[in-house]
Design a protein around this motif. Sequence first.
Motif, PDB file in Angstrom:
ATOM      1  N   GLN A 272       8.421  -2.323   4.688  1.00 44.12           N
ATOM      2  CA  GLN A 272       9.780  -1.886   5.014  1.00 44.12           C
ATOM      3  C   GLN A 272      10.120  -0.479   4.535  1.00 44.12           C
ATOM      4  N   LYS A 273       9.394   0.046   3.542  1.00 38.37           N
ATOM      5  CA  LYS A 273       9.774   1.351   2.996  1.00 38.37           C
ATOM      6  C   LYS A 273       8.812   2.481   3.327  1.00 38.37           C
ATOM      7  N   ILE A 274       7.540   2.183   3.470  1.00 38.97           N
ATOM      8  CA  ILE A 274       6.575   3.245   3.735  1.00 38.97           C
ATOM      9  C   ILE A 274       6.577   3.561   5.224  1.00 38.97           C
ATOM     10  N   LYS A 275       6.852   4.777   5.530  1.00 37.70           N
ATOM     11  CA  LYS A 275       6.865   5.224   6.933  1.00 37.70           C
ATOM     12  C   LYS A 275       5.488   5.772   7.265  1.00 37.70           C
ATOM     13  N   ALA A 276       4.621   4.903   7.744  1.00 37.28           N
ATOM     14  CA  ALA A 276       3.247   5.289   8.051  1.00 37.28           C
ATOM     15  C   ALA A 276       3.046   5.363   9.561  1.00 37.28           C
ATOM     16  N   LYS A 277       2.088   6.175   9.961  1.00 33.25           N
ATOM     17  CA  LYS A 277       1.776   6.305  11.384  1.00 33.25           C
ATOM     18  C   LYS A 277       1.015   5.088  11.904  1.00 33.25           C
ATOM     19  N   SER A 278       0.303   4.422  11.025  1.00 29.38           N
ATOM     20  CA  SER A 278      -0.489   3.263  11.438  1.00 29.38           C
ATOM     21  C   SER A 278      -0.521   2.242  10.315  1.00 29.38           C
ATOM     22  N   LEU A 279      -0.905   1.046  10.652  1.00 27.67           N
ATOM     23  CA  LEU A 279      -1.033  -0.001   9.643  1.00 27.67           C
ATOM     24  C   LEU A 279      -2.124   0.357   8.638  1.00 27.67           C
ATOM     25  N   LYS A 280      -3.179   0.957   9.117  1.00 26.41           N
ATOM     26  CA  LYS A 280      -4.277   1.381   8.233  1.00 26.41           C
ATOM     27  C   LYS A 280      -3.754   2.383   7.190  1.00 26.41           C
ATOM     28  N   GLU A 281      -2.945   3.330   7.628  1.00 17.88           N
ATOM     29  CA  GLU A 281      -2.360   4.327   6.722  1.00 17.88           C
ATOM     30  C   GLU A 281      -1.405   3.649   5.727  1.00 17.88           C
ATOM     31  N   LEU A 282      -0.623   2.695   6.209  1.00 18.68           N
ATOM     32  CA  LEU A 282       0.281   1.956   5.330  1.00 18.68           C
ATOM     33  C   LEU A 282      -0.506   1.250   4.223  1.00 18.68           C
ATOM     34  N   LEU A 283      -1.588   0.591   4.591  1.00 17.50           N
ATOM     35  CA  LEU A 283      -2.397  -0.130   3.601  1.00 17.50           C
ATOM     36  C   LEU A 283      -2.980   0.829   2.580  1.00 17.50           C
ATOM     37  N   ARG A 284      -3.473   1.973   3.038  1.00 23.02           N
ATOM     38  CA  ARG A 284      -4.035   2.968   2.109  1.00 23.02           C
ATOM     39  C   ARG A 284      -2.965   3.515   1.161  1.00 23.02           C
ATOM     40  N   THR A 285      -1.762   3.706   1.673  1.00 20.85           N
ATOM     41  CA  THR A 285      -0.673   4.240   0.858  1.00 20.85           C
ATOM     42  C   THR A 285      -0.172   3.219  -0.149  1.00 20.85           C
ATOM     43  N   TYR A 286      -0.035   1.966   0.258  1.00 21.44           N
ATOM     44  CA  TYR A 286       0.525   0.939  -0.621  1.00 21.44           C
ATOM     45  C   TYR A 286      -0.486   0.447  -1.660  1.00 21.44           C
ATOM     46  N   PHE A 287      -1.713   0.204  -1.249  1.00 24.22           N
ATOM     47  CA  PHE A 287      -2.718  -0.364  -2.150  1.00 24.22           C
ATOM     48  C   PHE A 287      -3.597   0.721  -2.759  1.00 24.22           C
ATOM     49  N   THR A 288      -2.990   1.681  -3.455  1.00 22.56           N
ATOM     50  CA  THR A 288      -3.747   2.787  -4.037  1.00 22.56           C
ATOM     51  C   THR A 288      -4.639   2.351  -5.190  1.00 22.56           C
ATOM     52  N   ASP A 289      -4.302   1.252  -5.844  1.00 24.90           N
ATOM     53  CA  ASP A 289      -5.084   0.786  -6.985  1.00 24.90           C
ATOM     54  C   ASP A 289      -6.141  -0.244  -6.586  1.00 24.90           C
ATOM     55  N   LYS A 290      -6.340  -0.440  -5.292  1.00 25.58           N
ATOM     56  CA  LYS A 290      -7.290  -1.426  -4.792  1.00 25.58           C
ATOM     57  C   LYS A 290      -8.405  -0.731  -4.016  1.00 25.58           C
ATOM     58  N   LYS A 291      -9.532  -1.412  -3.925  1.00 29.84           N
ATOM     59  CA  LYS A 291     -10.635  -0.934  -3.095  1.00 29.84           C
ATOM     60  C   LYS A 291     -10.457  -1.551  -1.711  1.00 29.84           C
ATOM     61  N   LEU A 292     -10.116  -0.719  -0.739  1.00 31.93           N
ATOM     62  CA  LEU A 292      -9.905  -1.190   0.631  1.00 31.93           C
ATOM     63  C   LEU A 292     -11.176  -1.020   1.443  1.00 31.93           C
ATOM     64  N   VAL A 293     -11.565  -2.083   2.119  1.00 30.15           N
ATOM     65  CA  VAL A 293     -12.711  -2.044   3.016  1.00 30.15           C
ATOM     66  C   VAL A 293     -12.211  -2.437   4.397  1.00 30.15           C
ATOM     67  N   PHE A 294     -12.348  -1.527   5.366  1.00 29.17           N
ATOM     68  CA  PHE A 294     -11.904  -1.794   6.725  1.00 29.17           C
ATOM     69  C   PHE A 294     -13.096  -2.215   7.575  1.00 29.17           C
ATOM     70  N   VAL A 295     -12.907  -3.285   8.324  1.00 29.36           N
ATOM     71  CA  VAL A 295     -13.968  -3.839   9.151  1.00 29.36           C
ATOM     72  C   VAL A 295     -13.464  -3.965  10.578  1.00 29.36           C
ATOM     73  N   GLU A 296     -14.262  -3.465  11.513  1.00 28.73           N
ATOM     74  CA  GLU A 296     -13.920  -3.635  12.920  1.00 28.73           C
ATOM     75  C   GLU A 296     -14.257  -5.063  13.324  1.00 28.73           C
ATOM     76  N   GLU A 297     -13.470  -5.646  14.206  1.00 30.40           N
ATOM     77  CA  GLU A 297     -13.596  -7.058  14.595  1.00 30.40           C
ATOM     78  C   GLU A 297     -15.007  -7.434  15.023  1.00 30.40           C
ATOM     79  N   GLN A 298     -15.674  -6.591  15.786  1.00 25.15           N
ATOM     80  CA  GLN A 298     -16.994  -6.925  16.298  1.00 25.15           C
ATOM     81  C   GLN A 298     -18.024  -7.108  15.179  1.00 25.15           C
TER      82      GLN A 298
END
Length: 135
Positions: free
Chosen positions: A36-62
């Motif tokens: 609700q507060k982070i104005k991100a261009k994409s969900l991926k950007e939102l996750l990177r901005t919010y979870f700065t203290d976490k190790k994020l691993v992005f996986v494509e569906e295939q």
Amino acid sequence: MTLHALVQYLLYKRKAKGRHGTHSPFVYAFIEDGIQKIKAKSLKELLRTYFTDKKLVFVEEQQATRQVKNLFDSTRPDTIIAIKDIHATQEATDEWDKLSSSSRVTLSVDLYQYGLLFFDPAFKQKQHFIVKYPA
């Protein structure tokens, strides 16, 4: 959009909860302070901005099945695996259901566009949330 994806989207819209339907302080804070507060261009950007203290691993569906199962053995409590397009096909939805049900996963969040898997033992009870996210 395939028929499966459309049906899954309608089910998601019916089941998805906002912050007031969430009984987890962690997920409530993610909705309140992240979605609700982070104005991100994409969900991926939102996750990177919010979870700065976490190790994020992005996986494509295939790649989800093989890649995520391989990642499970090397995950740490601060790891979040974000899987894209978890409802694109019946196979992707079935795989999401299997992955989110794994005993290694302590919290899962369905945002329709992405599925988030958490491995933090601080979450004492396994939980799954379907969270509203603007499409």
